[in-house]
Design a protein around this motif. Structure first.
Motif, PDB file in Angstrom:
ATOM      1  N   CYS A   1      16.477 -24.180 -45.946  1.00 38.38           N
ATOM      2  CA  CYS A   1      15.656 -25.163 -46.664  1.00 38.38           C
ATOM      3  C   CYS A   1      16.515 -25.923 -47.671  1.00 38.38           C
ATOM      4  CB  CYS A   1      14.511 -24.461 -47.390  1.00 38.38           C
ATOM      5  SG  CYS A   1      13.442 -25.606 -48.292  1.00 38.38           S
ATOM      6  N   PRO A   2      16.368 -27.243 -47.731  1.00 36.33           N
ATOM      7  CA  PRO A   2      17.148 -28.019 -48.698  1.00 36.33           C
ATOM      8  C   PRO A   2      16.796 -27.703 -50.148  1.00 36.33           C
ATOM      9  CG  PRO A   2      15.670 -29.464 -47.460  1.00 36.33           C
ATOM     10  CD  PRO A   2      15.563 -28.102 -46.851  1.00 36.33           C
ATOM     11  N   LYS A   3      15.649 -27.080 -50.392  1.00 34.88           N
ATOM     12  CA  LYS A   3      15.273 -26.713 -51.755  1.00 34.88           C
ATOM     13  C   LYS A   3      15.985 -25.452 -52.241  1.00 34.88           C
ATOM     14  CE  LYS A   3      10.681 -28.692 -51.990  1.00 34.88           C
ATOM     15  NZ  LYS A   3      10.747 -29.350 -53.282  1.00 34.88           N
ATOM     16  N   ALA A   4      16.601 -24.715 -51.338  1.00 31.07           N
ATOM     17  CA  ALA A   4      17.276 -23.469 -51.702  1.00 31.07           C
ATOM     18  C   ALA A   4      18.713 -23.743 -52.129  1.00 31.07           C
ATOM     19  CB  ALA A   4      17.224 -22.489 -50.547  1.00 31.07           C
ATOM     20  N   THR A   5      18.852 -24.575 -53.149  1.00 36.22           N
ATOM     21  CA  THR A   5      20.174 -24.924 -53.647  1.00 36.22           C
ATOM     22  C   THR A   5      20.610 -23.924 -54.709  1.00 36.22           C
ATOM     23  OG1 THR A   5      19.239 -26.337 -55.359  1.00 36.22           O
ATOM     24  CG2 THR A   5      19.772 -27.387 -53.249  1.00 36.22           C
ATOM     25  N   THR A   6      21.887 -23.927 -55.023  1.00 35.89           N
ATOM     26  CA  THR A   6      22.416 -23.081 -56.086  1.00 35.89           C
ATOM     27  C   THR A   6      22.907 -23.990 -57.203  1.00 35.89           C
ATOM     28  OG1 THR A   6      23.094 -21.432 -54.477  1.00 35.89           O
ATOM     29  CG2 THR A   6      24.112 -21.299 -56.653  1.00 35.89           C
ATOM     30  N   PRO A   7      22.491 -23.721 -58.441  1.00 37.52           N
ATOM     31  CA  PRO A   7      22.964 -24.546 -59.560  1.00 37.52           C
ATOM     32  C   PRO A   7      24.488 -24.549 -59.636  1.00 37.52           C
ATOM     33  CG  PRO A   7      21.145 -23.146 -60.255  1.00 37.52           C
ATOM     34  CD  PRO A   7      21.527 -22.707 -58.869  1.00 37.52           C
ATOM     35  N   LYS A   8      25.026 -25.647 -60.135  1.00 38.85           N
ATOM     36  CA  LYS A   8      26.478 -25.807 -60.200  1.00 38.85           C
ATOM     37  C   LYS A   8      27.102 -25.027 -61.361  1.00 38.85           C
ATOM     38  CE  LYS A   8      26.850 -30.327 -57.947  1.00 38.85           C
ATOM     39  NZ  LYS A   8      25.742 -30.142 -57.090  1.00 38.85           N
ATOM     40  N   THR A   9      26.325 -24.745 -62.397  1.00 40.46           N
ATOM     41  CA  THR A   9      26.849 -23.979 -63.518  1.00 40.46           C
ATOM     42  C   THR A   9      26.428 -22.520 -63.375  1.00 40.46           C
ATOM     43  OG1 THR A   9      24.903 -24.461 -64.858  1.00 40.46           O
ATOM     44  CG2 THR A   9      26.784 -25.952 -65.086  1.00 40.46           C
ATOM     45  N   ARG A  10      27.243 -21.626 -63.888  1.00 44.09           N
ATOM     46  CA  ARG A  10      26.973 -20.184 -63.886  1.00 44.09           C
ATOM     47  C   ARG A  10      26.655 -19.678 -62.478  1.00 44.09           C
ATOM     48  NH1 ARG A  10      22.447 -19.086 -67.970  1.00 44.09           N
ATOM     49  NH2 ARG A  10      23.243 -16.986 -67.830  1.00 44.09           N
ATOM     50  N   ARG A  11      27.442 -20.104 -61.524  1.00 43.90           N
ATOM     51  CA  ARG A  11      27.185 -19.797 -60.111  1.00 43.90           C
ATOM     52  C   ARG A  11      27.104 -18.299 -59.830  1.00 43.90           C
ATOM     53  NH1 ARG A  11      27.283 -24.416 -57.254  1.00 43.90           N
ATOM     54  NH2 ARG A  11      27.712 -23.686 -55.168  1.00 43.90           N
ATOM     55  N   GLU A  12      27.943 -17.512 -60.448  1.00 41.93           N
ATOM     56  CA  GLU A  12      27.926 -16.061 -60.206  1.00 41.93           C
ATOM     57  C   GLU A  12      26.617 -15.448 -60.710  1.00 41.93           C
ATOM     58  OE1 GLU A  12      29.152 -12.474 -58.698  1.00 41.93           O
ATOM     59  OE2 GLU A  12      29.916 -14.489 -58.339  1.00 41.93           O
ATOM     60  N   PHE A  13      26.167 -15.870 -61.876  1.00 41.56           N
ATOM     61  CA  PHE A  13      24.888 -15.403 -62.426  1.00 41.56           C
ATOM     62  C   PHE A  13      23.754 -15.690 -61.444  1.00 41.56           C
ATOM     63  CE2 PHE A  13      20.955 -16.888 -64.410  1.00 41.56           C
ATOM     64  CZ  PHE A  13      20.524 -15.742 -65.042  1.00 41.56           C
ATOM     65  N   TRP A  14      23.700 -16.940 -60.968  1.00 43.11           N
ATOM     66  CA  TRP A  14      22.624 -17.330 -60.068  1.00 43.11           C
ATOM     67  C   TRP A  14      22.725 -16.604 -58.726  1.00 43.11           C
ATOM     68  CZ3 TRP A  14      18.416 -19.235 -61.797  1.00 43.11           C
ATOM     69  CH2 TRP A  14      18.426 -20.017 -62.951  1.00 43.11           C
TER      70      TRP A  14
END
Length: 170
Positions: A97-110
């Motif tokens: 799904c295109p909504k299942a993105t990962t934020p660009k900051t704090r990638r490991e946390f997310w």
């Protein structure tokens, strides 16, 4: 009303020449982002309301957020032993799904947070199925096409799990 004595403070010091074992702290989250995330609630979301309205219009009556069941399903049809989870594509990582993105900051946390969410979802669904419940996961993006969603709900509700797999209701 109790007052707090702020005149006394405790100084905490660390021994000199001892390396700090803690990882560096994440940068503070911007207040606007924090306010946005605080508004995301666990229940009565727009996708959940779409599913509830459809089920009700189809003549089904249900219970909401049964905390006595694993994972606290969003919608429960106790007589049919059916439970529905309405998952947000972002938080629960809808595959493809295109909504299942990962934020660009704090990638490991997310990444860690999302991995925990997906693992918990899988575990709770397994627990429900082992207890004799039929489980359906509806994704946020699937609630946009109400005609297709209604057909999927009707098909799922018409199906049944074998009686021998059911545990007594109670």
């Amino acid at each position: 009303m109790r007052s707090i004595d702020t005149s006394r403070s405790i100084a905490i010091s660390s021994p000199k020449n001892v390396p700090n074992e803690q990882p560096p702290a994440d940068p503070p989250v911007a207040p606007a982002r924090s306010a946005l995330m605080a508004r995301v609630g666990p229940r009565d979301t727009l996708p959940e309301m779409v599913v509830r309205r459809l089920l009700h219009a189809m003549g089904n009556r249900f219970r909401l957020h049964r905390r006595d069941l694993p994972g606290t399903p969003d919608i429960v049809l106790p007589g049919a032993r059916k439970a529905i989870f309405v998952h947000g594509c972002f938080w629960h990582r809808h595959p493809g799904c295109p909504k299942a993105t990962t934020p660009k900051t704090r990638r490991e946390f997310w990444r860690e947070k999302f991995d925990r969410n997906v693992e918990r979802d899988r575990r709770k669904e397994v627990e429900l199925r082992q207890a004799g419940w039929d489980v359906l996961t509806i994704w946020e993006c699937e609630t946009r096409d109400t005609v297709a969603l209604e057909k999927n709900l009707r098909d799922w509700l018409a199906s049944s799990i074998p009686k021998e797999a059911r545990l007594p209701v109670g």
